[in-house]
Design a protein around this motif. Structure first.
Motif, PDB file in Angstrom:
ATOM      1  N   GLU A  27      45.640  44.363  46.750  1.00 22.70           N
ATOM      2  CA  GLU A  27      45.583  43.227  47.884  1.00 22.70           C
ATOM      3  C   GLU A  27      43.947  42.743  47.755  1.00 22.70           C
ATOM      4  OE1 GLU A  27      46.808  44.573  51.464  1.00 22.70           O
ATOM      5  OE2 GLU A  27      48.976  45.077  50.552  1.00 22.70           O
ATOM      6  N   ASP A  28      43.173  43.705  47.626  1.00 17.69           N
ATOM      7  CA  ASP A  28      41.506  43.223  47.824  1.00 17.69           C
ATOM      8  C   ASP A  28      41.187  42.691  46.328  1.00 17.69           C
ATOM      9  OD1 ASP A  28      40.805  43.795  50.526  1.00 17.69           O
ATOM     10  OD2 ASP A  28      40.687  46.036  50.068  1.00 17.69           O
ATOM     11  N   TYR A  29      41.554  43.332  45.595  1.00 16.87           N
ATOM     12  CA  TYR A  29      41.399  42.755  44.142  1.00 16.87           C
ATOM     13  C   TYR A  29      41.690  41.346  43.963  1.00 16.87           C
ATOM     14  CZ  TYR A  29      41.493  42.254  38.947  1.00 16.87           C
ATOM     15  OH  TYR A  29      41.330  41.808  37.640  1.00 16.87           O
ATOM     16  N   GLN A  30      43.240  41.126  44.521  1.00 11.50           N
ATOM     17  CA  GLN A  30      43.816  39.877  44.388  1.00 11.50           C
ATOM     18  C   GLN A  30      43.170  38.736  45.052  1.00 11.50           C
ATOM     19  OE1 GLN A  30      47.838  40.879  44.853  1.00 11.50           O
ATOM     20  NE2 GLN A  30      48.182  40.862  42.658  1.00 11.50           N
ATOM     21  N   LYS A  31      42.405  39.043  46.224  1.00 14.55           N
ATOM     22  CA  LYS A  31      41.688  38.236  47.018  1.00 14.55           C
ATOM     23  C   LYS A  31      40.303  37.971  46.364  1.00 14.55           C
ATOM     24  CE  LYS A  31      43.205  39.880  51.458  1.00 14.55           C
ATOM     25  NZ  LYS A  31      42.918  41.034  52.427  1.00 14.55           N
ATOM     26  N   GLY A  32      39.960  38.474  45.144  1.00 10.79           N
ATOM     27  CA  GLY A  32      38.812  38.278  44.480  1.00 10.79           C
ATOM     28  C   GLY A  32      37.534  39.001  44.815  1.00 10.79           C
ATOM     29  N   HIS A  33      37.992  40.272  45.323  1.00 10.66           N
ATOM     30  CA  HIS A  33      37.032  41.148  45.690  1.00 10.66           C
ATOM     31  C   HIS A  33      36.452  42.038  44.543  1.00 10.66           C
ATOM     32  CE1 HIS A  33      36.772  39.479  49.685  1.00 10.66           C
ATOM     33  NE2 HIS A  33      38.012  39.947  50.113  1.00 10.66           N
ATOM     34  N   ARG A 127      36.028  42.054  35.564  1.00  8.04           N
ATOM     35  CA  ARG A 127      37.157  41.913  36.480  1.00  8.04           C
ATOM     36  C   ARG A 127      37.969  43.131  36.687  1.00  8.04           C
ATOM     37  NH1 ARG A 127      37.763  40.913  41.022  1.00  8.04           N
ATOM     38  NH2 ARG A 127      39.805  40.014  41.072  1.00  8.04           N
TER      39      ARG A 127
END
Ligand code: ADP
Ligand code: ASP
Ligand code: MG
Length: 401
Positions: A27-33, A127
């Motif tokens: 979830e955090d990764y997909q927010k771009g973090h 990424r």
């Protein structure tokens, strides 16, 4: 934003939980973090490895033991990276060598000295989520070391400091830091916030929700920690320099079962004996907590102290070897003891705290074996098996009304 997320052993205990954690990180990764995940060994793996080692050699070399224990975390990170790949998230697992997490050479109790951020940054720039082994490091001999039980928290904080992370989240099997271990004291309250100093004291006195060195390091580098559950979305506890809530007389109660009592019997009642005993132990990094010296009679006295249960055999062997130098008639030890402590800024300024604690313990019929106090804590030693009852009584006296 760069986020360091640490998950303890129970949070990655099986396949389902590994996927659960993977999704949470996704979830955090997909927010771009940028996401760096630190993992402990699965479930009770570390305990099982220690048991296996001891079944082969009751006194394994500390170097070889670390070599063995470091495998636990390596399993977790590889499996997590595989789980993320299944979910379509690119990631890379790294161990202490690959990151280059340098520690002191004290096997089993190593401290971080320097962490290279380059390899992790390179992966994040591509990424990829980075999954790092907790609990381990490398020393100047290029050997693997471990940081002491519960040390993965310290890996997370050290990485957060080294990478200048924007957040450091410690996910565990309870919803945060409580006024006492909620498994022992069901009436314990979850704290919204706690200061580094209070948390450090609780952790040092046995509240294993955070490794005490992780708190020490968070304070030193100003890393704000959030302790929360890996199983739900509840808010958790923030650990930071200062809190808005006014400090209470007593902030918490801690129980430590990892303790043993050593008695050095019949030493000469003359100057220098206590120095010799504790100097010997100090040189070997053997940490002593409560100390009691009896009144001298017929020119001799007894000195007893408590020490971590894992260290007691080493301490006793050391004192036996130096029995003549420390003028001891004999050395005895027992492992069936436990410590119960109250922690809080009000201990020093309120003379009634000690009496109130002892009364609570007396009221439930428990005998106090040893006592130690400082400005911010009072600790008593009781027989093993009575510590939980004592903790509940003390918690009720100070933190419930
Ligand atoms: P992890 O594997 O996630 O690192 P630990 O077992 O090391 O988890 O630490 C979490 C445990 O710490 C909890 O399950 C709880 O029993 C214990 N604990 C002890 N004292 C406290 C406290 N004051 N607040 C919360 N948990 C505590
Ligand atoms: N796996 C290690 C231990 O059990 C480190 C940790 O859990 O933090 O002590
Ligand atoms: Mg832990």
């Amino acid at each position: 934003m760069l986020i360091v997320k640490k998950f303890g052993g129970s949070s990655v205990a099986d396949k389902e939980r590994i996927f659960h954690v993977a999704k949470r990180c996704m979830e955090d990764y997909q927010k771009g973090h940028d996401v760096v995940v630190v993992l402990s060994a699965m479930g009770k793996t570390t305990d099982q490895l220690i048991e296996m080692a001891k079944s082969i050699n009751p006194n394994p070399s500390k170097r070889e033991l670390d070599m063995l224990l470091a495998t636990g975390e390596q399993c977790s990170v590889a499996l997590m990276s595989m789980a993320l790949a299944t979910l379509g998230v690119p990631s890379k697992s790294l161990n202490a060598f690959q990151v280059a997490m340098h520690t002191s050479s004290a096997y089993g109790n190593a401290r971080f000295k320097r962490i290279d951020g380059e390899r992790i940054r390179h992966e994040l720039d591509g990424r990829r989520m980075v999954i790092v082994t907790g609990f381990q490091g490398i020393n100047k001999y290029d050997d693997l070391t471990t940081l002491g039980r519960g040390g993965s928290d310290t890996t997370a904080v050290a990485l957060a400091a080294a990478l200048h992370a924007d957040a450091c989240e410690i996910y565990t099997d309870v919803e945060g830091v409580y006024t006492a271990d909620p498994r022992i004291v069901p009436t314990a309250r979850k704290l919204k916030e706690i200061t580094y100093d209070e948390m450090l004291e609780l952790a040092t006195l046995g509240a294993k929700v955070l490794h005490n060195r992780s708190v020490e390091m968070a304070k030193k580098y100003g890393v704000t920690l959030v302790v929360r559950s890996s199983l739900n979305q509840e808010e958790g506890t923030v650990v930071k320099e200062e809190t808005d809530v006014e400090s209470m007389l007593i902030n918490g109660v801690a129980v430590d079962k990892n303790t043993a009592r050593v008695a050095v019997i019949g030493v000469k009642d003359k100057p220098g004996i206590a120095f010799k005993i504790f100097h010997l132990l100090g040189k070997k990094n053997l940490n002593v907590d409560l100390i009691l010296q009896s009144i001298g009679r017929d020119g001799t006295k007894d000195i007893s102290f408590t020490i971590a249960r894992d260290d007691v055999e080493e301490a006793v062997a050391l004192l036996e070897q130096n029995k003549a130098a420390i003028t001891a008639q004999r050395i005895e030890y027992e492992k069936s003891v436990a410590k119960v402590s109250v922690v809080g800024g009000g201990v020093q300024s309120n003379p009634g705290v000690a009496a109130k604690m002892f009364e609570a313990i007396y009221n439930v019929g428990i005998n106090i074996r040893m006592i130690a106090t400082s400005e911010i804590r009072i600790t008593v030693l009781v027989d093993e098996g009575e510590e939980d009852k004592a903790a509940r009584a003390v918690h009720e006296a100070f933190l419930e009304n």
